[in-house]
Enzyme design. Structure first.
Site, PDB file in Angstrom:
ATOM      1  CG  HIS A   1      -2.075   0.901   1.096  1.00 53.83           C
ATOM      2  ND1 HIS A   1      -2.014   2.261   1.309  1.00 53.83           N
ATOM      3  CD2 HIS A   1      -3.337   0.644   0.697  1.00 53.83           C
ATOM      4  CE1 HIS A   1      -3.207   2.790   1.068  1.00 53.83           C
ATOM      5  NE2 HIS A   1      -4.026   1.818   0.694  1.00 53.83           N
TER       6      HIS A   1
ATOM      7  CG  ASP B   1      -8.314  -4.256  -3.118  1.00 54.48           C
ATOM      8  OD1 ASP B   1      -7.533  -3.328  -3.380  1.00 54.48           O
ATOM      9  OD2 ASP B   1      -9.549  -4.118  -3.077  1.00 54.48           O
TER      10      ASP B   1
HETATM   11  C1  SDX Z   1      -6.016   0.081  -3.107  1.00 57.00           C
HETATM   12  O1  SDX Z   1      -4.288   4.556  -2.037  1.00 57.00           O
HETATM   13  C2  SDX Z   1      -5.273   3.942  -1.487  1.00 57.00           C
HETATM   14  O2  SDX Z   1      -5.728   4.335  -0.406  1.00 57.00           O
HETATM   15  C3  SDX Z   1      -5.812   2.779  -2.279  1.00 57.00           C
HETATM   16  C4  SDX Z   1      -6.845   1.917  -1.582  1.00 57.00           C
HETATM   17  C5  SDX Z   1      -8.139   2.666  -1.361  1.00 57.00           C
HETATM   18  O3  SDX Z   1      -8.876   2.306  -0.446  1.00 57.00           O
HETATM   19  O4  SDX Z   1      -8.443   3.552  -2.216  1.00 57.00           O
HETATM   20  O5  SDX Z   1      -6.345   1.472  -0.323  1.00 57.00           O
HETATM   21  C6  SDX Z   1      -7.204   0.685  -2.433  1.00 57.00           C
HETATM   22  O6  SDX Z   1      -5.724   0.452  -4.217  1.00 57.00           O
HETATM   23  C7  SDX Z   1      -5.189  -0.907  -2.353  1.00 57.00           C
HETATM   24  C8  SDX Z   1      -3.968  -1.402  -3.181  1.00 57.00           C
HETATM   25  C9  SDX Z   1      -4.452  -2.486  -4.121  1.00 57.00           C
HETATM   26  N1  SDX Z   1      -3.375  -2.881  -5.042  1.00 57.00           N
HETATM   27  C10 SDX Z   1      -2.746  -4.048  -4.955  1.00 57.00           C
HETATM   28  O7  SDX Z   1      -2.950  -4.884  -4.078  1.00 57.00           O
HETATM   29  C11 SDX Z   1      -1.750  -4.311  -6.084  1.00 57.00           C
HETATM   30  C12 SDX Z   1      -0.448  -4.890  -5.514  1.00 57.00           C
HETATM   31  N2  SDX Z   1       0.220  -3.852  -4.761  1.00 57.00           N
HETATM   32  C13 SDX Z   1       1.212  -3.073  -5.433  1.00 57.00           C
HETATM   33  O8  SDX Z   1       1.138  -2.893  -6.771  1.00 57.00           O
HETATM   34  C14 SDX Z   1       1.777  -1.946  -4.609  1.00 57.00           C
HETATM   35  O9  SDX Z   1       1.965  -2.435  -3.337  1.00 57.00           O
HETATM   36  C15 SDX Z   1       1.037  -0.654  -4.562  1.00 57.00           C
HETATM   37  C16 SDX Z   1       0.881  -0.062  -5.908  1.00 57.00           C
HETATM   38  C17 SDX Z   1      -0.304  -0.833  -3.915  1.00 57.00           C
HETATM   39  C18 SDX Z   1       1.839   0.271  -3.698  1.00 57.00           C
HETATM   40  O10 SDX Z   1       3.098   0.396  -4.276  1.00 57.00           O
HETATM   41  P1  SDX Z   1       4.254   1.197  -3.482  1.00 57.00           P
HETATM   42  O11 SDX Z   1       4.004   1.238  -2.043  1.00 57.00           O
HETATM   43  O12 SDX Z   1       4.439   2.482  -4.191  1.00 57.00           O
HETATM   44  O13 SDX Z   1       5.470   0.251  -3.637  1.00 57.00           O
HETATM   45  P2  SDX Z   1       6.475   0.325  -4.827  1.00 57.00           P
HETATM   46  O14 SDX Z   1       5.711   0.097  -6.095  1.00 57.00           O
HETATM   47  O15 SDX Z   1       7.292   1.569  -4.675  1.00 57.00           O
HETATM   48  O16 SDX Z   1       7.371  -0.953  -4.502  1.00 57.00           O
HETATM   49  C19 SDX Z   1       8.311  -0.945  -3.414  1.00 57.00           C
HETATM   50  C20 SDX Z   1       8.940  -2.339  -3.458  1.00 57.00           C
HETATM   51  C21 SDX Z   1       9.338  -2.783  -4.866  1.00 57.00           C
HETATM   52  O17 SDX Z   1      10.360  -3.734  -4.724  1.00 57.00           O
HETATM   53  P3  SDX Z   1      11.917  -3.284  -4.963  1.00 57.00           P
HETATM   54  O18 SDX Z   1      11.960  -2.475  -6.241  1.00 57.00           O
HETATM   55  O19 SDX Z   1      12.275  -2.470  -3.716  1.00 57.00           O
HETATM   56  O20 SDX Z   1      12.703  -4.592  -5.069  1.00 57.00           O
HETATM   57  O21 SDX Z   1       7.955  -3.283  -3.019  1.00 57.00           O
HETATM   58  C22 SDX Z   1       7.686  -4.166  -4.086  1.00 57.00           C
HETATM   59  C23 SDX Z   1       8.126  -3.495  -5.365  1.00 57.00           C
HETATM   60  O22 SDX Z   1       8.431  -4.443  -6.374  1.00 57.00           O
HETATM   61  N3  SDX Z   1       6.243  -4.414  -4.064  1.00 57.00           N
HETATM   62  C24 SDX Z   1       5.701  -5.609  -4.242  1.00 57.00           C
HETATM   63  C25 SDX Z   1       4.325  -5.411  -4.097  1.00 57.00           C
HETATM   64  N4  SDX Z   1       4.083  -4.114  -3.856  1.00 57.00           N
HETATM   65  C26 SDX Z   1       5.282  -3.497  -3.843  1.00 57.00           C
HETATM   66  N5  SDX Z   1       6.251  -6.821  -4.496  1.00 57.00           N
HETATM   67  C27 SDX Z   1       5.385  -7.842  -4.630  1.00 57.00           C
HETATM   68  N6  SDX Z   1       4.052  -7.746  -4.512  1.00 57.00           N
HETATM   69  C28 SDX Z   1       3.487  -6.544  -4.251  1.00 57.00           C
HETATM   70  N7  SDX Z   1       2.170  -6.446  -4.124  1.00 57.00           N
END
Ligand code: SDX
Length: 390
Positions: free
Chosen positions: A271, A328
């Site tokens: 998140h 989710d």
């Molecule tokens: C919602 O904003 C809100 O409030 C949204 C929400 C709402 O109520 O409106 O809460 C609803 O959208 C919840 C989120 C739903 N999405 C998912 O579940 C999709 C999977 N999650 C990710 O795509 C991700 O966690 C995000 C987009 C939600 C958040 O991304 P961040 O915090 O910006 O993290 P990042 O993309 O900067 O990644 C940081 C690191 C990376 O690894 P490194 O480059 O350091 O090696 O964490 C890793 C990413 O690859 N990472 C994940 C991951 N999420 C981040 N690795 C594996 N699985 C994941 N889900």
């Protein structure tokens, strides 16, 4: 003593806007709507009461809630012109495409409700959206099945009416299970608002051009559809089904995620704000087992989800990156148990989020200080150059 905090100017510059609707503490895993903890509202309130709270800032009196409920019941019916609207979509249409188009189409059927600075029009548009979006969502589902559309029944409550239009048939009485109503009402509460997330920021940004509430919400639905945002609830179920069909080897899947094989992510985890367990996910997880037992549903995907969480939260890869289950991760298992098709999960998220979009749009319209300004950029392209002489 007023409960207001003085924001450090630096913070406001980095924040997209100021808002009094929802408070999140991502490190502590705190979520409050107008000051009320989400856990209390999920347990004690109702979706319409929470919708009023978000929009008007205070819990409604019993009279206000009764009148709000009545106003909505009187407005659930769509103009008959919508029949050709639904007929125009292929049965394969994703419900979110129909929902976004339907919200925008309401502006065509209510041209007298487009002025964002006329409080009476904004109040009426707010109630029209809350009343009609569930009907549009139910009809999107029915059209995809080629089943007849059931008119709304204003003798039913908000969630009952939506369930009946979604699952009922004209050939017989649809018995709404009160347990299912309670669960869906609670899930709608948990989704009702969440500060400046992608879709809410979209609603605010579109509204900042003085576009109508209908157009702004239509844009918000489009943003929510993305699998990194609201579309994640559908992506989680598809991920669990893939793991299950591949033999259920959770550890092998987690290794794929850690190795970033084919860019696969653990959907429903992580998140932008929560660096701790999403408080909504905690409520949903607690409810999921109870819901399936109440409904007499056995779903191996729930056990798979719980195993996945256990393995991930014991693994440094996720702990170091502060990746925890978000709202989710478990909702899809419940929606599936309630009988909803996977591609309608994000439409359910939109129905829950609607009061938050409305509340945040109204706040922005009423208080320019909370407007998201026109975003600027850091230019990284070519410096000035001239067209070559012929
Ligand atoms: C919602 O904003 C809100 O409030 C949204 C929400 C709402 O109520 O409106 O809460 C609803 O959208 C919840 C989120 C739903 N999405 C998912 O579940 C999709 C999977 N999650 C990710 O795509 C991700 O966690 C995000 C987009 C939600 C958040 O991304 P961040 O915090 O910006 O993290 P990042 O993309 O900067 O990644 C940081 C690191 C990376 O690894 P490194 O480059 O350091 O090696 O964490 C890793 C990413 O690859 N990472 C994940 C991951 N999420 C981040 N690795 C594996 N699985 C994941 N889900």
């Amino acid at each position: 003593e007023t409960g207001y905090v003085t924001l450090d100017p630096g913070f406001v510059n980095t924040a997209s806007c100021a808002s009094a609707v929802t408070y999140i503490d991502g490190d502590a895993g705190i979520l409050r709507y107008r000051g009320y903890p989400i856990e209390e509202l999920a347990e004690k309130s109702s979706f319409l009461e929470v919708a009023w709270l978000l929009i008007h800032g205070e819990l409604p009196t019993p009279e206000q809630l009764a009148s709000f409920d009545e106003q909505i019941r009187e407005r659930t019916l769509l103009n008959e012109g919508f029949r050709s609207f639904f007929a125009g979509f292929p049965t394969s249409a994703h419900p979110m495409s129909v929902l976004s188009a339907g919200a925008s189409a309401l502006a065509a059927y209510h041209p007298d409700l487009l002025d964002p600075f006329d409080p009476a029009q904004v109040d009426e548009a707010s109630v029209q959206l809350l009343a009609k979006l569930p009907t549009i969502a139910a009809y999107a589902h029915k059209s995809s099945l080629g089943e007849p559309l059931l008119y709304p029944d204003s003798s039913l409550g908000y969630v009952e009416n939506f369930l009946r239009m979604t699952f009922g048939l004209p050939t017989g009485k649809y018995e709404v299970d009160p347990e299912v109503v309670k669960i869906l009402d609670m899930l709608f509460i948990l989704h009702a608002d969440h500060e400046q997330n992608c879709s809410t920021s979209t609603v605010r940004l579109v509204g900042s051009s003085n576009a109508s509430l209908f157009s702004s919400v239509s844009a918000g639905i489009g943003a929510l559809w993305g699998p990194l945002h609201g579309g994640a609830n559908q992506a989680v179920l598809e991920m669990l089904e893939r793991i299950h069909n591949d033999g259920g080897d959770v550890k092998a899947f987690v290794n794929k995620v850690k190795n970033k094989e084919d860019g696969v992510k653990l959907m429903g985890f992580g998140h932008r704000v929560y660096r701790n367990y999403d408080p909504r996910a905690a409520v949903v997880k607690k409810a999921t087992r109870k819901v399936l037992d109440t409904l007499g549903v056995k779903d191996p995907l729930l056990d798979l989800a719980m195993q996945l969480e256990e393995v991930a939260l014991a693994d440094d890869y996720f702990v170091q990156r502060k990746l925890y289950p978000n709202v989710d991760f478990y909702t899809g298992v419940i929606y599936k148990a309630l009988g909803f098709p996977v591609n309608s999960f994000t439409a359910l998220f939109a129905l829950g989020r609607l009061p938050g979009w409305i509340a945040q749009w109204r706040e922005m319209i009423n208080d320019p200080a909370t407007k998201i300004g026109r975003p600027r950029q850091v230019y990284t392209g070519s410096t000035e150059r001239h067209y070559p002489a012929k």
